[in-house]
Design a protein around this motif. Structure first.
Motif, PDB file in Angstrom:
ATOM      1  N   ILE A 145       6.737  41.933  51.797  1.00 27.03           N
ATOM      2  CA  ILE A 145       6.289  40.723  50.918  1.00 27.03           C
ATOM      3  C   ILE A 145       6.306  41.662  49.816  1.00 27.03           C
ATOM      4  CG2 ILE A 145       3.469  39.551  50.649  1.00 27.03           C
ATOM      5  CD1 ILE A 145       2.900  40.253  54.275  1.00 27.03           C
ATOM      6  N   THR A 146       6.149  40.511  49.008  1.00 27.41           N
ATOM      7  CA  THR A 146       6.439  41.494  47.843  1.00 27.41           C
ATOM      8  C   THR A 146       5.202  41.038  45.953  1.00 27.41           C
ATOM      9  OG1 THR A 146       8.446  39.506  46.977  1.00 27.41           O
ATOM     10  CG2 THR A 146       9.312  42.090  48.025  1.00 27.41           C
ATOM     11  N   PRO A 147       5.520  41.297  45.398  1.00 26.36           N
ATOM     12  CA  PRO A 147       4.551  41.004  44.136  1.00 26.36           C
ATOM     13  C   PRO A 147       5.410  40.582  43.254  1.00 26.36           C
ATOM     14  CG  PRO A 147       5.169  43.120  44.481  1.00 26.36           C
ATOM     15  CD  PRO A 147       5.442  43.003  44.932  1.00 26.36           C
ATOM     16  N   PHE A 148       4.883  39.984  42.063  1.00 21.44           N
ATOM     17  CA  PHE A 148       5.293  39.262  40.996  1.00 21.44           C
ATOM     18  C   PHE A 148       6.174  39.817  39.864  1.00 21.44           C
ATOM     19  CE2 PHE A 148       1.153  39.574  39.503  1.00 21.44           C
ATOM     20  CZ  PHE A 148       1.244  40.186  37.698  1.00 21.44           C
ATOM     21  N   PRO A 173       8.343  36.226  49.352  1.00 21.94           N
ATOM     22  CA  PRO A 173       8.332  36.699  47.965  1.00 21.94           C
ATOM     23  C   PRO A 173       7.140  36.101  47.406  1.00 21.94           C
ATOM     24  CG  PRO A 173       9.958  34.907  47.883  1.00 21.94           C
ATOM     25  CD  PRO A 173       8.896  34.937  49.388  1.00 21.94           C
ATOM     26  N   ALA A 174       6.863  36.990  46.317  1.00 25.74           N
ATOM     27  CA  ALA A 174       4.839  36.228  45.753  1.00 25.74           C
ATOM     28  C   ALA A 174       5.292  34.821  45.723  1.00 25.74           C
ATOM     29  CB  ALA A 174       5.294  37.040  43.970  1.00 25.74           C
ATOM     30  N   GLY A 209       0.228  34.006  55.392  1.00 25.90           N
ATOM     31  CA  GLY A 209       0.534  35.601  56.259  1.00 25.90           C
ATOM     32  C   GLY A 209      -0.062  35.780  56.750  1.00 25.90           C
ATOM     33  N   VAL A 213       1.793  38.295  59.602  1.00 28.72           N
ATOM     34  CA  VAL A 213       1.164  39.992  59.795  1.00 28.72           C
ATOM     35  C   VAL A 213       1.242  40.109  61.306  1.00 28.72           C
ATOM     36  CG1 VAL A 213      -0.924  41.207  59.485  1.00 28.72           C
ATOM     37  CG2 VAL A 213       0.894  39.515  57.628  1.00 28.72           C
ATOM     38  N   ALA A 229      -4.878  42.811  49.461  1.00 25.91           N
ATOM     39  CA  ALA A 229      -4.158  42.332  49.921  1.00 25.91           C
ATOM     40  C   ALA A 229      -3.903  43.033  51.442  1.00 25.91           C
ATOM     41  CB  ALA A 229      -2.745  41.838  49.313  1.00 25.91           C
ATOM     42  N   CYS A 279       3.068  48.968  37.973  1.00 26.16           N
ATOM     43  CA  CYS A 279       2.236  49.585  38.519  1.00 26.16           C
ATOM     44  C   CYS A 279       2.139  50.792  38.793  1.00 26.16           C
ATOM     45  CB  CYS A 279       2.410  49.383  40.534  1.00 26.16           C
ATOM     46  SG  CYS A 279       4.080  49.977  40.224  1.00 26.16           S
ATOM     47  N   PHE A 375      -3.990  45.798  35.338  1.00 28.03           N
ATOM     48  CA  PHE A 375      -2.479  45.240  35.157  1.00 28.03           C
ATOM     49  C   PHE A 375      -2.804  44.058  34.461  1.00 28.03           C
ATOM     50  CE2 PHE A 375       0.638  43.620  38.412  1.00 28.03           C
ATOM     51  CZ  PHE A 375       1.257  44.644  38.371  1.00 28.03           C
ATOM     52  N   PHE A 440       8.868  57.488  46.026  1.00 27.80           N
ATOM     53  CA  PHE A 440       8.281  56.737  45.576  1.00 27.80           C
ATOM     54  C   PHE A 440       7.166  55.922  46.363  1.00 27.80           C
ATOM     55  CE2 PHE A 440       6.753  52.672  43.703  1.00 27.80           C
ATOM     56  CZ  PHE A 440       6.535  53.430  42.044  1.00 27.80           C
TER      57      PHE A 440
HETATM   58  P1  NAD Z   1      -0.768  40.448  44.952  1.00 29.17           P
HETATM   59  O1  NAD Z   1      -1.517  40.982  46.537  1.00 29.17           O
HETATM   60  O2  NAD Z   1      -1.409  39.333  44.723  1.00 29.17           O
HETATM   61  O3  NAD Z   1       0.349  40.112  45.826  1.00 29.17           O
HETATM   62  C1  NAD Z   1       1.677  40.492  46.914  1.00 29.17           C
HETATM   63  C2  NAD Z   1       2.050  40.134  47.353  1.00 29.17           C
HETATM   64  O4  NAD Z   1       0.753  39.385  48.880  1.00 29.17           O
HETATM   65  C3  NAD Z   1       2.549  38.319  47.223  1.00 29.17           C
HETATM   66  O5  NAD Z   1       3.534  37.515  47.916  1.00 29.17           O
HETATM   67  C4  NAD Z   1       1.427  37.639  48.067  1.00 29.17           C
HETATM   68  O6  NAD Z   1       0.863  35.996  48.399  1.00 29.17           O
HETATM   69  C5  NAD Z   1       1.001  38.044  49.649  1.00 29.17           C
HETATM   70  N1  NAD Z   1      -0.252  38.002  50.172  1.00 29.17           N
HETATM   71  C6  NAD Z   1      -1.240  37.970  49.106  1.00 29.17           C
HETATM   72  N2  NAD Z   1      -2.369  38.088  49.903  1.00 29.17           N
HETATM   73  C7  NAD Z   1      -1.462  37.476  51.480  1.00 29.17           C
HETATM   74  C8  NAD Z   1      -2.139  38.444  53.007  1.00 29.17           C
HETATM   75  N3  NAD Z   1      -3.282  37.459  53.277  1.00 29.17           N
HETATM   76  N4  NAD Z   1      -1.232  38.419  53.459  1.00 29.17           N
HETATM   77  C9  NAD Z   1      -0.025  38.102  53.514  1.00 29.17           C
HETATM   78  N5  NAD Z   1       0.914  37.492  52.067  1.00 29.17           N
HETATM   79  C10 NAD Z   1      -0.548  37.916  51.196  1.00 29.17           C
HETATM   80  O7  NAD Z   1      -0.154  41.514  44.030  1.00 29.17           O
HETATM   81  P2  NAD Z   1       0.393  40.553  43.343  1.00 29.17           P
HETATM   82  O8  NAD Z   1      -0.863  40.220  42.669  1.00 29.17           O
HETATM   83  O9  NAD Z   1       1.680  39.808  42.798  1.00 29.17           O
HETATM   84  O10 NAD Z   1       1.492  42.149  42.158  1.00 29.17           O
HETATM   85  C11 NAD Z   1       0.379  42.856  42.069  1.00 29.17           C
HETATM   86  C12 NAD Z   1      -0.133  43.649  42.518  1.00 29.17           C
HETATM   87  O11 NAD Z   1       1.383  45.034  42.987  1.00 29.17           O
HETATM   88  C13 NAD Z   1      -0.792  45.540  41.617  1.00 29.17           C
HETATM   89  O12 NAD Z   1      -1.826  46.192  42.005  1.00 29.17           O
HETATM   90  C14 NAD Z   1       0.542  46.107  41.335  1.00 29.17           C
HETATM   91  O13 NAD Z   1      -0.297  48.053  41.397  1.00 29.17           O
HETATM   92  C15 NAD Z   1       0.542  46.164  42.651  1.00 29.17           C
HETATM   93  N6  NAD Z   1       2.381  46.548  42.865  1.00 29.17           N
HETATM   94  C16 NAD Z   1       2.591  48.025  43.751  1.00 29.17           C
HETATM   95  C17 NAD Z   1       3.990  48.071  43.513  1.00 29.17           C
HETATM   96  C18 NAD Z   1       3.957  49.865  43.659  1.00 29.17           C
HETATM   97  O14 NAD Z   1       5.049  50.356  44.665  1.00 29.17           O
HETATM   98  N7  NAD Z   1       3.451  50.773  44.653  1.00 29.17           N
HETATM   99  C19 NAD Z   1       4.708  47.431  42.324  1.00 29.17           C
HETATM  100  C20 NAD Z   1       4.346  45.854  41.926  1.00 29.17           C
HETATM  101  C21 NAD Z   1       3.277  46.207  41.975  1.00 29.17           C
END
Ligand code: NAD
Length: 473
Positions: A145-148, A173-174, A209, A213, A229, A279, A375, A440
């Motif tokens: 599961i990945t962020p934007f 993906p996001a 999710g 999950v 999340a 992040c 952020f 990391f």
């Molecule tokens: P987010 O937590 O809103 O979403 C991340 C992913 O989780 C998305 O694909 C979203 O659709 C999914 N998601 C959300 N709720 C879920 C659920 N209940 N079940 C399953 N999947 C779910 O994060 P974001 O806004 O996309 O990204 C920003 C965050 O990510 C920041 O807090 C940032 O610090 C963090 N981040 C961390 C790293 C790292 O390597 N440590 C890297 C990049 C971003």
């Protein structure tokens, strides 16, 4: 674009618009996946794992090398998609696309180094006449599961090592930036990855999710995203492995003997890269009192020169936030700090999803922008008197991804590197530095486990012991 389920690119009547946050134009749509799609992905991934676990390391590595070559050939195409669907400028997007090539290449290389060891069974009584070893085997179906904010390279950090280890992957993906991820999956399939070994399901985390999950066919969840999340996912996961790369509120100490040109340049870039949606972006600058005013003046001057606007223009330094809603949230946090006594040294204005690079000082300790991960493109300055105080302040929040320190004193650098509670300390650099093959990850709310190819492969495999009892030798 479509999602890939059970080897087929499929669409759905219910779709999600993918929007360019700079001008709100719809650049594409993706299907909104549902519970039936989750079931299809899970069933197919189980079959996919039967294929990947029997593939030779050589074959898996060749596919990863080929995928890296495809991305490398189409670098500008990948960069354009990253820049259009997200916040990054075209130059930031090119950097991410190049790093994705490195991530896939290093995944291929590391697949050849998933090693075991012999075990000295006779090192305790009862182990006589036993000989054996352990090797590492793939874990099974991995839900990624990945962020934007890094919509391509953070997906590569999931798919690359998972497949290198012999696992099958379901990628979610996001919701707002699915296109780069789908392009990467297309490249993997073109390179020869068995289609059942990679499913990509698009849609809302809140809808698709939980069914995935909580499913027992998923043997590991590899999540990168926010703490909220992350907590929800951990509460639903049951007994399976979980890797979490979460957020932070990164501190950088600028000691009195720092090279100020270097510190200013590096910290301005580290604060505002990807409009601060990073992040490891710098959020707190702890500056020694002897150089505080000089550093502040130079930092603010440099920040004011930042050119913000159209992501696709070559000379733009910073683009918009991912949505107008996110820019409004940052605006509220800055206003709250200002109302409670913080000085806004520059920035502080919003136009749609564009939020100016903003520098704050004199922050009361209870304001949101001090305590939480912002952020967004804002950074806080604090004056510090001694090193212990700086380290205490740096460690005072429940995050710990990376930290940084600028100093020319080796003792100061050494002490900071040991006493800062986090996953990595950058000396004479901002926190915004990551080599894709370094370990990391963070401590406290910043995460669980480590990524970075070799380290990801440890998490994505399990050791199996093989012991021969040889009574006749
Ligand atoms: P987010 O937590 O809103 O979403 C991340 C992913 O989780 C998305 O694909 C979203 O659709 C999914 N998601 C959300 N709720 C879920 C659920 N209940 N079940 C399953 N999947 C779910 O994060 P974001 O806004 O996309 O990204 C920003 C965050 O990510 C920041 O807090 C940032 O610090 C963090 N981040 C961390 C790293 C790292 O390597 N440590 C890297 C990049 C971003």
């Amino acid at each position: 674009m479509k999602m890939l389920l059970d080897g087929q690119w499929v669409d759905r009547d219910e779709k999600i618009d993918v929007i360019d946050p700079f001008d709100n134009s719809v650049i594409d749509t993706v299907p909104s996946g549902n519970a039936d799609d989750c079931e299809t992905a899970l069933k197919s991934a189980v079959k996919g794992f039967e294929i990947t676990k029997k593939m030779t390391v050589y074959d898996r590595a060749q596919i990863l090398f080929k995928a890296a070559a495809i991305i490398s050939e189409r670098l500008e195409e990948f960069a354009t998609i990253i820049a259009r669907e997200g916040s990054k400028t075209i130059n930031e997007a090119r950097t991410e696309a190049s790093r994705c090539v490195n991530t896939m290449t290093a995944s291929a290389e590391e697949s050849k180094r998933i090693l075991g060891e012999t075990i000295p069974f006779d090192s305790f009584p009862g182990g006589e006449k036993r000989r054996g070893y352990y090797y590492r085997f793939p874990i099974g179906v991995v839900l990624a599961i990945t962020p934007f904010n890094d919509p391509l390279n953070l997906v590569a950090h999931k798919i690359g090592p998972a497949f290198a280890a012999g696992n099958a992957v379901i990628l979610k993906p996001a919701t707002v930036t699915p296109l780069s991820a789908i392009k990467l999956v297309e490249a993997m399939v073109e390179a020869g990855m068995p289609p059942q070994a990679i499913q990509v399901i698009t849609g809302y985390g809140s809808k698709i999710g939980d069914p995935m999950v909580s499913d027992e066919r998923v043997r590991m969840i590899s999540f990168t995203g926010g703490v909220e999340a992350g907590k929800h996912i951990a509460s639903k996961a049951g007994i399976k492995k979980i890797g979490m790369e979460l957020g932070s509120n990164s501190p950088v100490i600028v000691w009195k003997d720092a090279d100020l040109d270097l510190a200013v340049d590096s910290c301005v870039s580290g604060s505002f890269w990807a409009a601060g949606q990073n992040c490891i972006g710098v959020q707190r600058l702890l500056v020694h009192k002897d150089i505080y005013n000089e550093f502040k003046t130079r930092f603010v001057e440099r920040t004011k020169k930042y050119k913000i606007g159209d992501k696709m223009k070559e000379d733009t330094d910073m683009g918009p936030m991912i949505t107008e809603g996110e820019a409004i949230r940052v605006e509220k946090w800055v206003n709250e700090a200002a109302q409670k006594g913080a000085n806004v040294l520059c920035g502080g204005k919003r136009t749609g999803s564009l939020y100016e690079p903003t520098v704050l000082e004199n922050l009361p300790p209870d304001v949101t922008i001090h305590c939480e991960e912002v952020f967004g493109p804002t950074v806080n300055l604090y004056q510090i008197d001694d090193l212990d105080e700086a380290i205490k302040e740096a460690n005072s929040l429940p995050y710990g991804l990376l930290a940084g320190i600028f100093t020319s004193n080796i003792d100061v650098a050494f002490k900071a590197s040991y006493d800062l509670d986090c996953g990595g300390v950058m000396i004479n650099d901002s926190t915004d530095y990551r080599l894709d093959s370094m370990p990391f990850g963070g401590v406290k709310y910043s995460g669980l486990g480590r990524e970075g190819l070799k380290f990801s492969l440890q998490e994505l495999t399990e050791p199996k012991v093989v012991c021969f009892y040889l009574p006749n030798i």
